[in-house]
Motif scaffolding. Sequence first.
Motif, short mmCIF file in Angstrom:
data_model
loop_
_atom_site.label_atom_id
_atom_site.label_comp_id
_atom_site.label_asym_id
_atom_site.label_seq_id
_atom_site.Cartn_x
_atom_site.Cartn_y
_atom_site.Cartn_z
N LYS A 17 0.80 -1.23 0.00
CA LYS A 17 0.00 0.00 0.00
C LYS A 17 0.83 1.28 0.00
CE LYS A 17 -4.36 -1.68 1.23
NZ LYS A 17 -3.97 -3.06 1.05
N ASN A 18 2.04 1.23 0.52
CA ASN A 18 2.84 2.46 0.58
C ASN A 18 4.25 2.18 0.04
OD1 ASN A 18 4.43 1.38 2.76
ND2 ASN A 18 2.75 1.86 4.15
N PRO A 19 5.04 3.24 -0.21
CA PRO A 19 6.38 3.00 -0.82
C PRO A 19 7.23 2.03 -0.04
CG PRO A 19 5.87 5.35 -0.80
CD PRO A 19 4.77 4.67 -0.05
N ARG A 20 7.11 2.07 1.29
CA ARG A 20 7.94 1.15 2.08
C ARG A 20 7.53 -0.30 1.81
NH1 ARG A 20 8.69 -0.02 8.52
NH2 ARG A 20 6.44 -0.29 8.47
N GLN A 21 6.24 -0.57 1.90
CA GLN A 21 5.78 -1.94 1.65
C GLN A 21 6.10 -2.39 0.23
OE1 GLN A 21 1.58 -2.13 2.53
NE2 GLN A 21 1.88 -1.77 4.72
N LYS A 22 5.95 -1.47 -0.72
CA LYS A 22 6.25 -1.80 -2.13
C LYS A 22 7.72 -2.19 -2.27
CE LYS A 22 2.73 -0.79 -5.00
NZ LYS A 22 2.30 -1.90 -5.82
N ALA A 23 8.59 -1.31 -1.71
CA ALA A 23 10.03 -1.56 -1.85
C ALA A 23 10.42 -2.88 -1.19
CB ALA A 23 10.82 -0.42 -1.23
N ARG A 24 9.81 -3.17 -0.03
CA ARG A 24 10.19 -4.38 0.72
C ARG A 24 9.73 -5.66 0.04
NH1 ARG A 24 12.99 -0.83 2.63
NH2 ARG A 24 12.70 0.04 4.71
N ALA A 25 8.82 -5.52 -0.93
CA ALA A 25 8.34 -6.71 -1.66
C ALA A 25 8.96 -6.78 -3.06
CB ALA A 25 6.82 -6.68 -1.77
N ALA A 26 9.72 -5.75 -3.43
CA ALA A 26 10.24 -5.67 -4.80
C ALA A 26 11.49 -6.52 -4.97
CB ALA A 26 10.56 -4.22 -5.14
N GLY A 27 11.65 -7.05 -6.16
CA GLY A 27 12.93 -7.65 -6.55
C GLY A 27 13.78 -6.58 -7.21
N MET A 28 14.85 -6.99 -7.88
CA MET A 28 15.63 -6.04 -8.68
C MET A 28 15.59 -6.51 -10.12
SD MET A 28 18.82 -4.94 -6.34
CE MET A 28 18.80 -3.17 -6.28
N ASP A 29 15.54 -5.56 -11.02
CA ASP A 29 15.40 -5.87 -12.43
C ASP A 29 16.54 -6.79 -12.89
OD1 ASP A 29 15.08 -5.92 -15.15
OD2 ASP A 29 14.66 -3.77 -15.34
N PRO A 30 16.22 -8.01 -13.33
CA PRO A 30 17.29 -8.92 -13.74
C PRO A 30 18.01 -8.44 -15.00
CG PRO A 30 15.14 -9.91 -14.15
CD PRO A 30 14.89 -8.63 -13.40
N ASN A 31 17.42 -7.49 -15.68
CA ASN A 31 18.07 -6.99 -16.89
C ASN A 31 19.09 -5.90 -16.55
OD1 ASN A 31 16.82 -8.65 -18.91
ND2 ASN A 31 14.94 -7.58 -18.36
N ARG A 32 20.00 -6.24 -15.70
CA ARG A 32 21.15 -5.42 -15.32
C ARG A 32 22.29 -6.39 -15.01
NH1 ARG A 32 17.58 -2.26 -16.20
NH2 ARG A 32 17.25 -0.16 -15.36
N TRP A 33 23.50 -5.85 -14.92
CA TRP A 33 24.65 -6.68 -14.53
C TRP A 33 24.77 -6.67 -13.01
CZ3 TRP A 33 27.42 -9.66 -17.79
CH2 TRP A 33 27.28 -9.41 -19.17
N TYR A 34 24.94 -7.85 -12.42
CA TYR A 34 25.07 -7.96 -10.96
C TYR A 34 26.37 -8.68 -10.61
CZ TYR A 34 20.29 -6.38 -10.67
OH TYR A 34 19.16 -5.61 -10.77
N VAL A 35 27.01 -8.22 -9.54
CA VAL A 35 28.18 -8.92 -9.04
C VAL A 35 27.70 -10.17 -8.30
CG1 VAL A 35 30.14 -8.83 -7.45
CG2 VAL A 35 29.52 -6.80 -8.77
N VAL A 36 28.27 -11.33 -8.65
CA VAL A 36 27.83 -12.56 -7.99
C VAL A 36 28.95 -13.23 -7.20
CG1 VAL A 36 25.89 -13.09 -9.53
CG2 VAL A 36 28.19 -13.89 -10.13
N GLU A 37 30.20 -12.88 -7.52
CA GLU A 37 31.30 -13.57 -6.82
C GLU A 37 32.61 -12.85 -7.13
OE1 GLU A 37 32.69 -14.98 -4.41
OE2 GLU A 37 31.09 -16.48 -4.30
N TYR A 38 33.63 -13.17 -6.36
CA TYR A 38 34.97 -12.69 -6.68
C TYR A 38 35.55 -13.56 -7.80
CZ TYR A 38 34.76 -10.43 -2.08
OH TYR A 38 34.40 -9.66 -1.02
N ASP A 39 36.30 -12.92 -8.67
CA ASP A 39 36.90 -13.67 -9.78
C ASP A 39 37.79 -14.80 -9.24
OD1 ASP A 39 37.63 -14.30 -12.39
OD2 ASP A 39 39.37 -12.97 -12.34
N ASN A 40 38.51 -14.52 -8.16
CA ASN A 40 39.45 -15.54 -7.68
C ASN A 40 38.79 -16.59 -6.77
OD1 ASN A 40 39.12 -14.25 -5.27
ND2 ASN A 40 41.17 -13.33 -5.22
N ALA A 41 37.47 -16.52 -6.62
CA ALA A 41 36.79 -17.50 -5.77
C ALA A 41 36.45 -18.78 -6.53
CB ALA A 41 35.52 -16.90 -5.18
N ILE A 42 36.59 -18.73 -7.85
CA ILE A 42 36.27 -19.92 -8.65
C ILE A 42 37.49 -20.26 -9.51
CG2 ILE A 42 34.71 -20.94 -10.35
CD1 ILE A 42 32.56 -19.06 -9.35
N LYS A 43 38.12 -21.32 -9.15
CA LYS A 43 39.33 -21.76 -9.89
C LYS A 43 38.91 -22.59 -11.10
CE LYS A 43 42.14 -20.51 -6.36
NZ LYS A 43 41.25 -19.41 -5.98
#
Length: 368
Positions: A17-43
């Motif tokens: 009903k309000n911006p806070r509730q909306k934001a707390r239920a929102a995901g993030m647009d998957p059509n963006r680049w996201y950091v998922v791990e450190y490069d050196n964490a996967i050999k």
Amino acid sequence: MNNTQLKSPPPAFAEAKNPRQKARAAGMDPNRWYVVEYDNAIKAGEVKEVTFWKTSIALYRGEDGQLAAMRNICPHRQLKLTHGAVDKCNLRCAYHGWSFSREGKLEDYSHDSFGKPLIKRQVQTYPVQVRYGLIWLFPGDPELAGEFQIPEIPELTCADPWANFVADLTWGTHHSMVMDNICDFSHAFLHRKYKPFTDAKLTHHEADENKVYLTYDTFMAGGRISGIFVDRNRVNTRHIELCYEYPYQWTNTGDSIKNWSFMLPIDEKTTRVFFLFYFDALTIPFISMKTPKWLTQLVLNIAKPLVFKPILMEDGIALEAEMEAYQNYWDEPPIELNPVVPMFQRLTARKWEDYLNRKAPTVAALAD
Ligand code: FES
Ligand SMILES: [Fe+2]
């Protein structure tokens, strides 16, 4: 009223009903680049599970050193492919040994003498790339990956890059609470021991459809340890710029101390955050000389566990407590003193709404 009655959970996005509730239920647009791990964490030859907004992804590095990512479900019996193993440049499922190329194609089912599996559907793959020592993944429509850029950080890509480090934390909280926290400097009390900022006064704020930009007058790095290394003659430590530049956040103190925060939303209650800090130079205490780069890096390496991580862990404690409280008190009217906080919440909610609207076929399209 029965005290044992269970409180209903926070509303889903459509019912909020309000911006806070909306934001707390929102995901993030998957059509963006996201950091998922450190490069050196996967050999080479390793596979690791990463999760973007409830979607499990198998991230692996082939024996040729190239990274690949695919949906973490074997099309055969739906086992997570991360139970399996990297085989040359493919990922082989643990159960019947089917092997998938980094393009998601079934390439080998030779462990089975029961004939050729009839699968048309390949495993969905995701674009990945490495920047700033971090693995970036595009969880949305791969066709759109070229339209969105990883943030440019010239201070780290120039010939003489600034000293830097990344700290990451996984918190039991919603990503929108993290954004409220890292942009809202009204919580100096929480950090009264380390004093990363004190006496903040919001001096400017503005928003457009993609960002919320704000500035504070505040005393930065006032702590006993951090304070002695910051050159207050050279760097204006009484002012900071911040920006929620969807879906990332950055700060700038006196063009000398900068930071980006990259969030990986895992689910409604879990967020991993990669904090990238970079400094052009510090000062050698008592002789007021600019530190050479190697010494800046050394000081930062020492300060990371002694100062930065403890400060971020204070935020984590507060954010997890806020998340827990929200489960019970989501319908209380939000009391917000900092006018930028509802602006972050509205940006998060609007971007999620835009994504859902683009994704959902319209009634007209269905009728076609
Ligand atoms: S479940 Fe993966 S090969 Fe059978
Ligand atoms: Fe904080």
